[in-house]
Design a protein around this motif. Structure first.
Motif, short mmCIF file in Angstrom:
data_model
loop_
_atom_site.label_atom_id
_atom_site.label_comp_id
_atom_site.label_asym_id
_atom_site.label_seq_id
_atom_site.Cartn_x
_atom_site.Cartn_y
_atom_site.Cartn_z
N LEU A 197 1.98 -41.16 -9.20
CA LEU A 197 2.21 -39.82 -9.73
C LEU A 197 2.14 -39.87 -11.26
CD1 LEU A 197 5.24 -38.62 -7.52
CD2 LEU A 197 2.80 -38.27 -7.12
N ASP A 198 1.97 -38.72 -11.85
CA ASP A 198 1.78 -38.63 -13.30
C ASP A 198 3.02 -39.11 -14.05
OD1 ASP A 198 -0.45 -37.41 -12.34
OD2 ASP A 198 -0.04 -35.43 -13.16
N GLY A 199 2.90 -40.24 -14.72
CA GLY A 199 4.00 -40.77 -15.51
C GLY A 199 5.07 -41.49 -14.73
N LEU A 200 4.90 -41.59 -13.41
CA LEU A 200 5.96 -42.17 -12.59
C LEU A 200 6.18 -43.65 -12.89
CD1 LEU A 200 8.00 -41.96 -10.29
CD2 LEU A 200 6.15 -42.42 -8.67
N ALA A 201 5.12 -44.41 -13.10
CA ALA A 201 5.24 -45.85 -13.31
C ALA A 201 5.45 -46.20 -14.78
CB ALA A 201 4.01 -46.58 -12.78
N PHE A 253 0.79 -43.80 -24.24
CA PHE A 253 -0.01 -43.46 -23.06
C PHE A 253 0.62 -42.30 -22.29
CE2 PHE A 253 -1.15 -44.03 -18.57
CZ PHE A 253 -2.54 -44.00 -18.67
N LEU A 254 1.95 -42.26 -22.25
CA LEU A 254 2.64 -41.19 -21.53
C LEU A 254 2.30 -39.83 -22.12
CD1 LEU A 254 4.70 -40.42 -19.33
CD2 LEU A 254 6.50 -40.73 -21.03
N TRP A 255 1.98 -39.77 -23.39
CA TRP A 255 1.59 -38.52 -24.04
C TRP A 255 0.42 -37.87 -23.29
CZ3 TRP A 255 3.78 -35.97 -28.17
CH2 TRP A 255 3.02 -34.94 -28.74
N GLN A 262 -3.86 -36.19 -18.03
CA GLN A 262 -5.23 -36.14 -18.52
C GLN A 262 -5.96 -37.44 -18.23
OE1 GLN A 262 -3.43 -34.83 -22.55
NE2 GLN A 262 -5.56 -34.16 -22.67
N ILE A 263 -5.19 -38.49 -17.92
CA ILE A 263 -5.77 -39.81 -17.66
C ILE A 263 -4.79 -40.63 -16.83
CG2 ILE A 263 -4.84 -40.86 -19.75
CD1 ILE A 263 -7.47 -42.42 -20.02
N PHE A 264 -5.31 -41.51 -15.99
CA PHE A 264 -4.49 -42.43 -15.21
C PHE A 264 -4.74 -43.86 -15.70
CE2 PHE A 264 -5.43 -39.02 -12.00
CZ PHE A 264 -4.18 -38.42 -12.09
#
Length: 360
Positions: A197-201, A253-255, A262-264
């Motif tokens: 998920l987005d930002g989960l890790a 990167f979280l930004w 916007q990116i994984f």
């Protein structure tokens, strides 16, 4: 590199002595990693989008993930670049632990890169294959473990430390190699499984890395180590700079990775960051504390193992979908709710882990 430059200049400019302080260089490591991601991130997103290196979506997954198709991935390369540059600039490169950190991160990052490249560029859904990926991880993990075992300069570097119990230590001997291998490879795959998920890790990675940086600082300082009753490992304090680089690069990167992403990061980032957390925990002698602070990673991994075992043995699934974050999504939780609640759990677990510094 800049560390040595400023060290030479201190003979003429005394105010530059501040660059000798580990805490100051750690702050610079955070800022350097952050700025690199801010600068390189947009260009990386455009480049990956232009080359059509896009995220693929599981057809059996939550419907909300369909919109994620087409989002650039393999962005973890930005994190690795930021970590490496920040570390090379501000760490003492004569320190053996720094080179172990960099080798671990880059070797596991390379494995993830190859896997991502085959999946996304060569359009092979299997990537390099689970067996080949595990074999490469095993080779790298054992090589790191063997080096740490034979390069140990004090007995405590190969002893198992149990939190809370001040006097209890277990001399591992050659078993240290097995433990180190399991921690590094296990942590690498655990972070990779959590990255769904987005930002989960990335945010739990940042929090755990920051806490391990505190352990590195105290473990490498003879006065703090004696006061807190933790093992003193000469030279390991320098690892704090590496931890700071992870924090800065992760936040940068979280930004771009925060919901909606916007990116994984892809396997290139997840495998490398997980292995980095594992090897840091090993050198600061806090493998058990990593297990606690990285509880979200542990739970996600266990959920997959239980799901597979239940389906093979009983013919039915325990969760609606594994890893666990997908289970909550299919129960109706919005993605941001799952993410933030997992972050909150990580904050609690990290605080518990840090409390073991004093509770002995």
């Amino acid at each position: 590199m800049l560390f040595y430059l400023f060290e030479e200049l201190t003979h003429e400019f005394s105010f530059l002595n501040v660059f000798r302080y580990l805490t100051f260089r750690a702050i610079l490591g955070v800022l350097t990693g952050l700025v690199i991601c801010f600068v390189v991130g947009p260009a990386m997103i455009r480049r990956l989008g232009y080359q059509q290196i896009h995220q693929t979506v599981r057809l059996d997954g939550p419907e909300s993930h369909i919109a994620k198709a087409g989002t650039p991935t393999m962005g973890g390369a930005v994190i690795l670049v930021a970590i490496v540059i920040a570390t090379l600039l501000w760490a003492d490169l004569k320190n053996r632990f720094i080179w172990v950190m960099l080798f671990t991160t880059l070797s596991f990052g390379a494995i993830g890169w190859i896997d991502d490249w085959k999946k996304l560029v060569h359009k092979d859904p299997r990537g390099i294959g689970a067996r080949m990926k595990f074999l490469l991880q095993t080779i790298a993990g054992i090589a790191i473990a063997v080096f740490l075992y034979f390069s140990a300069k004090t007995p405590v570097e190969t002893e198992l430390i149990v939190p809370v119990f001040k006097q209890f230590v277990l001399a591992l001997g050659p078993w240290f190699i097995l433990l180190t291998y399991l921690v590094i490879v296990g942590s690498s795959n655990a972070v990779n499984l959590t990255d769904g998920l987005d930002g989960l890790a990335i945010m739990p990675t940042v929090m755990v890395a920051g806490a391990l940086g505190i352990f590195a600082y105290t473990t490498g300082n003879v006065f703090f180590a004696n006061y807190l009753g933790i093992p003193y490992v000469p030279g390991v304090g320098e690892v704090m700079v590496f931890c700071a680089a992870i924090v800065g690069a992760g936040l940068g990167f979280l930004w771009f990775n925060t919901y909606p992403a916007q990116i994984f990061m892809g396997d290139v980032g997840a495998l490398a960051l997980g292995a980095a957390l594992g090897v840091i925990a090993v050198v600061v002698r806090q493998e058990i504390v990593l297990f606690v602070m990285g509880g979200v990673f542990v739970i996600e991994t266990v959920s997959v193992m239980l799901q597979v075992a239940s389906y093979k043995l009983l013919g039915r699934r325990i969760f609606r979908m594994a890893p666990l974050h997908h289970h909550f999504e299919l129960k109706g939780w919005p993605e941001p709710r799952v993410i933030v609640r997992f972050w909150i759990i990580t904050v609690i677990l990290v605080l518990i882990g840090l409390a073991t510094l004093k509770v002995r």
